[in-house]
Structure formats: structure tokens, C-alpha cells
Design a protein around this motif. Structure first.
Motif, short mmCIF file in Angstrom:
data_model
loop_
_atom_site.label_atom_id
_atom_site.label_comp_id
_atom_site.label_asym_id
_atom_site.label_seq_id
_atom_site.Cartn_x
_atom_site.Cartn_y
_atom_site.Cartn_z
N ASP A 191 15.25 -59.29 -0.24
CA ASP A 191 15.13 -59.70 1.16
C ASP A 191 16.07 -58.86 2.01
O ASP A 191 17.18 -58.55 1.60
CB ASP A 191 15.48 -61.18 1.31
CG ASP A 191 15.24 -61.67 2.74
OD1 ASP A 191 14.08 -62.05 3.02
OD2 ASP A 191 16.17 -61.64 3.55
N VAL A 192 15.61 -58.53 3.20
CA VAL A 192 16.38 -57.68 4.10
C VAL A 192 17.77 -58.26 4.39
O VAL A 192 18.74 -57.52 4.57
CB VAL A 192 15.59 -57.38 5.41
CG1 VAL A 192 15.33 -58.65 6.20
CG2 VAL A 192 16.30 -56.35 6.26
N ALA A 193 17.88 -59.60 4.40
CA ALA A 193 19.17 -60.22 4.73
C ALA A 193 20.21 -59.98 3.64
O ALA A 193 21.41 -60.06 3.91
CB ALA A 193 18.99 -61.72 4.96
N ILE A 194 19.75 -59.71 2.40
CA ILE A 194 20.72 -59.51 1.32
C ILE A 194 20.64 -58.10 0.74
O ILE A 194 21.39 -57.75 -0.16
CB ILE A 194 20.52 -60.55 0.18
CG1 ILE A 194 19.03 -60.62 -0.21
CG2 ILE A 194 21.04 -61.91 0.59
CD1 ILE A 194 18.77 -61.58 -1.35
N ALA A 195 19.76 -57.27 1.32
CA ALA A 195 19.52 -55.92 0.77
C ALA A 195 20.79 -55.09 0.72
O ALA A 195 20.96 -54.25 -0.16
CB ALA A 195 18.45 -55.20 1.57
#
Ligand SMILES: CCCCCCCCCCCCCC(=O)SCCNC(=O)CCNC(=O)[C@H](O)C(C)(C)COP(=O)(O)OP(=O)(O)OC[C@H]1O[C@@H](n2cnc3c(N)ncnc32)[C@H](O)[C@@H]1OP(=O)(O)O
Ligand SMILES: Nc1ncnc2c1ncn2[C@@H]1O[C@H](COP(=O)(O)OP(=O)(O)OP(=O)(O)O)[C@@H](O)[C@H]1O
Ligand SMILES: O=C(O)CCC(=O)C(=O)O
Ligand SMILES: [Fe+2]
Ligand SMILES: [Mg+2]
Length: 334
Positions: free
Chosen positions: A100-104
Motif C-alpha cells: 500500500d502506498v501509505a506504507i511503501a
């Protein structure tokens, strides 16, 4: 194609009540099938599986839910395979494991929990089995006809939202990604791997929108960011009537590639899992997307292909030619 009168527009009272009845309908077993010859139907083909009511429903709404189509045993098997993919015990050519982009950009995230989806598992037999399940393929045939290709495969592991709403999938039409036609001979099968409702981010559909045109798609302007290639329809109007598809483990929805759909954020602590395959008739043909609304996705795919694999001078259709696999019948154009 049948013209739609204003009174049958999505969200008309009549339509929604038919919808509600359908969504709470009993499983298929025991229903009488009918091979009605229906000259006005264009989104479904003549077949001896769907009831007239089911055909009518898909024609009008652009989707059809079949309860309890995939066994819990098969789903548990796919879940185990997914876990092994996350642990890097299993891999396959072309398969993409995406965070996910939030944790990338986080430095440390435990492997399994970081993964938002696995894409393009067509070369991993243990997961591709989903695409060949006879009970799914028999429905697919009602939309594609007998020559069936799997074109896109996904196991979506929607993470608990990290607080930025990035677990949402913006409203979109899958055809935006596909450089092949005709759209009516393409269908997605999407199976819930557990109970999925509004709390963990179920599918949200705009009934009847499959009769419209392919729209311009861009990245939505979301403050918290948006995942790579998660384009949404431009100027999405949130006042349009939506239907949230609550589904139980094993329930499967078949939907048209022009149907506008998305999914909400996951407000639970669990990873919401679904497995899907987009199928197309191998009689479909590739189109050149140059000069169309699909040019922006082609550009992104070309950039990614260059970055990942160092390949130059490809077109969107080359990527799809490499991904497509025959499921049944004969490989003709795709
Ligand atoms: C063949 C045609 C395909 C068409 C599309 C699908 C059709 C679908 C059809 C059906 C309709 C379906 C509708 C749909 O489903 S649309 C969604 C379809 N999405 C995709 O196909 C994307 C597939 N994912 C990937 O290719 C990789 O996972 C990417 C390239 C995203 C990361 O690569 P990798 O995993 O190796 O990671 P890395 O560690 O090397 O990072 C590299 C850079 O990427 C950044 N990053 C990492 N994660 C994300 C993220 N989530 N969001 C944004 N950016 C992200 C990261 O910060 C870094 O940035 P920077 O530091 O360089 O700035
Ligand atoms: N600006 C936008 N552009 C495109 N899609 C959007 C936009 N805003 C929201 N969506 C999408 O609309 C769909 C419904 O969103 P919504 O947040 O209402 O769903 P939900 O979280 O399941 O329900 P709710 O928050 O109302 O309980 C989701 O697919 C979401 O990604
Ligand atoms: O959230 C989902 O599971 C569906 C996402 C979707 O529509 C897609 O990947 O095309
Ligand atoms: Fe989609
Ligand atoms: Mg919301």
C-alpha cells in the motif's frame, strides 16, 4: 442495444427494489434454468445456465452476484498459497507483489502485513486454479462465449487503513486498462474470500453504468495519496446512487468492464481478501489507444515496463498479450 428510458435510470425506485430482492435471493441450486432466445439482450449470450431473471438483471445493472459459488475449502487453499507468496516461499514469472502506498516507504514492515495485492499470478498454478474453476468458467461463458482467455488476475488483500484513506479504490471502469474490444465480451469474476461488507471495504457499484461510455480517468486528488495506477473516473459525482455489495465467503460477482465501481476504506483490523480474474473472449481484438482517453494508462505501463524490465518500444497491447492465458477453447486474436 435497448434504449434506456429515464424511468429506468440507475437509482430509480423500481430498479433498486429489484436490486434489493436480487441481493437477498436464495442460492442458485434448485432454480430452473432457461435457454430463452432473447433478441434484445446484448450483454449476455444465449445459454442454458442463467435464468431469464438473472440475464435481465445483468443486462440492466451490469453485474450479477452468485452466492456460495466457490467452496470454503478452495478459498482456504488460496489463502495459504497467498501467505506463502508473502513469505517469498513461492514466486512466478511476471507476478507483482504490491504494498500500500501509505506504507511503501516505511523502512520496516513485517512482510505479510505489508502486502495490498498480488497481481498477475497466471504463471502460479496454485492460484491460477481459481481462474479455471469449472463453476466459474461456466458463468463466464455466458458473457464471453466458448473461447475464453484469462487476461488479468489479482488477489486483493485490502489492509486496515493506515489513517490516510489509501485503502480505498477510487471509482473506475476496468475497461480503462484494457486495449481490447468489444467490451461486452469481457467480464470480471470477483470472489469474496471472507465476509465483506461496508466495514472492511466492500465493492461499491453504480448500477446500470455499463451502458455508458468509457470515461476519462485520472488520479483522484486525495490528500493522503493514492496507489500506483489506481485511476478514478474524472469528476466523480458522489451523489449518484450506489449499491454496496455485501458478500459472504465464496460469493462471486460477475461484472461488466464499463460498470463504474470501486471500494471503500477498510475500517477493521483485518486484511480484507478477494480473488479475481478478468476474462475475455479470444475473439476480441486489440485496439490502438493512441489519441484516446486510455493514452495516460498506456504511458504509465510503458514507463513501468522500462523501469522494471528495461523493455523499450512496447505498447499497452504487448503487455496484455504476454499476460493473457487460454482457459478454454481456442486462442484466436488476443
Ligand atoms: C500490463 C498492463 C497492466 C495494467 C495495469 C493493471 C490492469 C488492471 C486491470 C483491472 C483493473 C484493475 C484496477 C487496478 O487494480 S489498477 C492498479 C494496477 N496497479 C498496478 O498494476 C501496479 C502494480 N504495482 C507495481 O508495479 C509495483 O508494486 C510498484 C511499481 C507500484 C512498486 O514497485 P515495487 O513493489 O517493486 O516497490 P519498490 O520498493 O521498488 O518501489 C519503487 C517505487 O514505487 C513506490 N511505490 C511502492 N508501492 C507503491 C504504491 N502502492 N503506490 C505508489 N507508489 C508505490 C515506492 O515508494 C518507490 O517510489 P520512489 O522511491 O521510486 O519514488
Ligand atoms: N473523489 C473520488 N473519486 C473517485 N472515487 C471516489 C472518490 N471519493 C470516493 N470515491 C470512492 O467511492 C466509493 C465509495 O466511497 P465511500 O467512502 O462512501 O465508501 P465506504 O467507505 O464503503 O462507505 P461510507 O464511508 O459511506 O461508509 C469508494 O470506492 C471510494 O473509493
Ligand atoms: O477493492 C477491490 O477488491 C476491487 C478493486 C478493483 O476494482 C480493481 O482492482 O479493479
Ligand atoms: Fe476494478
Ligand atoms: Mg467513506
Amino acid at each position: 442495444m435497448q434504449a434506456r428510458s429515464p424511468t429506468t435510470a440507475p437509482g430509480g425506485g423500481g430498479r433498486l427494489s429489484v436490486l434489493q430482492r436480487h441481493l437477498t435471493a436464495v442460492p442458485l441450486s434448485g432454480q430452473v434454468s432457461s435457454a430463452t432466445y432473447a433478441p434484445n439482450f446484448c450483454y449476455t449470450l444465449d445459454n442454458d445456465l442463467l435464468t431469464t431473471e438473472q440475464r435481465q438483471f445483468y443486462e440492466e445493472n451490469g453485474f450479477l452476484v452468485i452466492k456460495n459459488l466457490v467452496s470454503h475449502k478452495d478459498i482456504d487453499k488460496f489463502r495459504e498459497v497467498f501467505e506463502r507468496v508473502c513469505k517469498k516461499e513461492l514466486t512466478a514469472p511476471g507476478m507483482v507483489v504490491m504494498r500500500d502506498v501509505a506504507i511503501a516507504k516505511s523502512e520496516f514492515v513485517p512482510d505479510q502485513k505489508a502486502i495490498t495485492k498480488v497481481q498477475d499470478f497466471q504463471e502460479l498454478p496454485e492460484l491460477f486454479e481459481y481462474c479455471s474453476l469449472p463453476q466459474i468458467v461456466q458463468y463466464v461463458k455466458c458473457f464471453t462465449g466458448p473461447n475464453i482467455m484469462s487476461m488479468h488476475t489479482m488477489l486483493i488483500n485490502k489492509p486496515p487503513d493506515a489513517g490516510k484513506k489509501t485503502s480505498r479504490h477510487p471509482m473506475h471502469q476496468d475497461l480503462h486498462y484494457f486495449p481490447f474490444r468489444p467490451a461486452d465480451r469481457i467480464v470480471c469474476a470477483w470472489t469474496a474470500m471472507e465476509r465483506i461488507d461496508r466495514s472492511n471495504g466492500c465493492l461499491v457499484v453504480l448500477p446500470g453504468t455499463h451502458t455508458g461510455e468509457l470515461k476519462q480517468h485520472d488520479y483522484p486528488e486525495w490528500e493522503g495519496g493514492v496507489n500506483k495506477m489506481y485511476h478514478g473516473v474524472r469528476d466523480y459525482d458522489p451523489s449518484l446512487p450506489r449499491v454496496h455489495l455485501t458478500m459472504e465467503k465464496g460469493d462471486t460477482v460477475f461484472f461488466h468492464p464499463i460498470l463504474i465501481h470501486g471500494s471503500g476504506m477498510n475500517r477493521t483490523a483485518g486484511f480484507r481478501k478477494a480473488i479475481s480474474c478478468h476474462y475475455a473472449s479470444s475473439d476480441c481484438y486489440y485496439i490502438d489507444v493512441k489519441g484516446t482517453t486510455q493514452e495516460n494508462i498506456e504511458k504509465e505501463v510503458i514507463e513501468l515496463a522500462l523501469k522494471r524490465y528495461g523493455v523499450e518500444e512496447i505498447l499497452l497491447k504487448d503487455a496484455w498479450m504476454a499476460k493473457g492465458r487460454l482457459v478454454q477453447g481456442e486462442r484466436i486474436n488476443l
